[in-house]
Write an enzyme that holds these catalytic residues in place. Sequence first.
Site, PDB file in Angstrom:
ATOM      1  N   HIS A  69      -6.597   6.087   6.817  1.00 31.20           N
ATOM      2  CA  HIS A  69      -6.463   5.541   5.512  1.00 31.20           C
ATOM      3  C   HIS A  69      -7.207   3.948   5.789  1.00 31.20           C
ATOM      4  CE1 HIS A  69      -3.241   8.194   3.281  1.00 31.20           C
ATOM      5  NE2 HIS A  69      -4.506   8.736   3.636  1.00 31.20           N
ATOM      6  N   HIS A 125       0.886  -1.111  -0.033  1.00 35.23           N
ATOM      7  CA  HIS A 125      -0.068   0.020  -0.005  1.00 35.23           C
ATOM      8  C   HIS A 125       0.831   1.117  -0.043  1.00 35.23           C
ATOM      9  CE1 HIS A 125      -2.509   3.349   1.696  1.00 35.23           C
ATOM     10  NE2 HIS A 125      -3.518   2.380   1.413  1.00 35.23           N
ATOM     11  N   GLY A 126       1.890   1.369   0.781  1.00 31.03           N
ATOM     12  CA  GLY A 126       2.702   2.178   0.881  1.00 31.03           C
ATOM     13  C   GLY A 126       2.510   3.567   1.745  1.00 31.03           C
ATOM     14  N   ASP A 127       1.166   3.770   2.211  1.00 30.53           N
ATOM     15  CA  ASP A 127       0.885   4.965   3.176  1.00 30.53           C
ATOM     16  C   ASP A 127      -0.355   4.289   3.899  1.00 30.53           C
ATOM     17  OD1 ASP A 127       0.980   7.286   4.288  1.00 30.53           O
ATOM     18  OD2 ASP A 127      -0.071   8.095   2.944  1.00 30.53           O
ATOM     19  N   LEU A 128      -0.484   3.211   4.610  1.00 27.70           N
ATOM     20  CA  LEU A 128      -1.574   2.707   5.357  1.00 27.70           C
ATOM     21  C   LEU A 128      -1.420   2.899   6.892  1.00 27.70           C
ATOM     22  CD1 LEU A 128      -3.832   1.265   4.889  1.00 27.70           C
ATOM     23  CD2 LEU A 128      -2.958  -1.009   5.216  1.00 27.70           C
TER      24      LEU A 128
END
Length: 300
Positions: free
Chosen positions: A198, A191-194
Amino acid sequence: MSSWAESPPGVLEPPERGPEWASFAATLPRLLRDLLDEWDLVPDGPATHGRAALVQPVRTEGDPAVLKIAFPDVAGEHEALALQHWHGGGAVALLRADPRRRALLLERLGPTDLSDHWDLEACEVVAGLYTRLHRPAPPQLRTLPSYVERWTPRLGALPRSAPVPRRLVEQAVALGRDLASDPASRGTMIHGDLHYAHVLAGEREPWLAIAPKPLSGDPHYEVAPLLWHRFDELEGDVRGGVRRRFHATIDAAGLDEDRARDWVVVRMLRLVLRELEDRPGSPDRDRLTTCLAIAKAVQD
């Protein structure tokens, strides 16, 4: 169309976003009108926006949905691709997409996120989503090592007078180089930015991830945002609070403790570097303190 749809409130206000944001914001009213017409969407409430996108509640054939128009940055360039691969499993469902215009039609989720939940329970919820979202990465995704390889030399070049312990700089540089050269640091779609904000409540599933910044990377990279978000709640026991979140997450996700710890150190020093580069001479000292405290806490 009502005035709030023609001129999304506040989008043009942040001057610090620079000329690229101003150019993007200036196109939004026309782009929003075009998409509403082309996709036969009916506005269903006021538009909102964050730092990366405009979100317009709509109805499509009577059903609730949201139209998202994202700022054309590199981090979120493959959001539609990730959502297509997930097919709504653990993530918001994608109903339609125009990647060229960075426009997504998404199922409408509830307003509730994980920000008000007990942090350890929230970490376990997010960890449960890891196991569903981490899949073989499609070839279009940028790789995590490609990013690490670019900024690691800049971190190492920080002057010794920089407001960061040199041992942490050297440690993060060494870890970054090792991780970037490790084949296990790529190949999994992450995901990278969880983090807490979010993950939204849904009807078909209790919790669903939104707003991915997908990479071909390493699942262990995902943990750090759960440590720096809601950091003010840890006041009085930063070390203990960080460590409890860290262990709750890796235990629930079945991650390797050492590898997850290494990625936390690397990511926190990356944030330090960004702060020092973005605000030369006047960095946010509280932000630096937060980053350094987390990097130290997971190692104590």
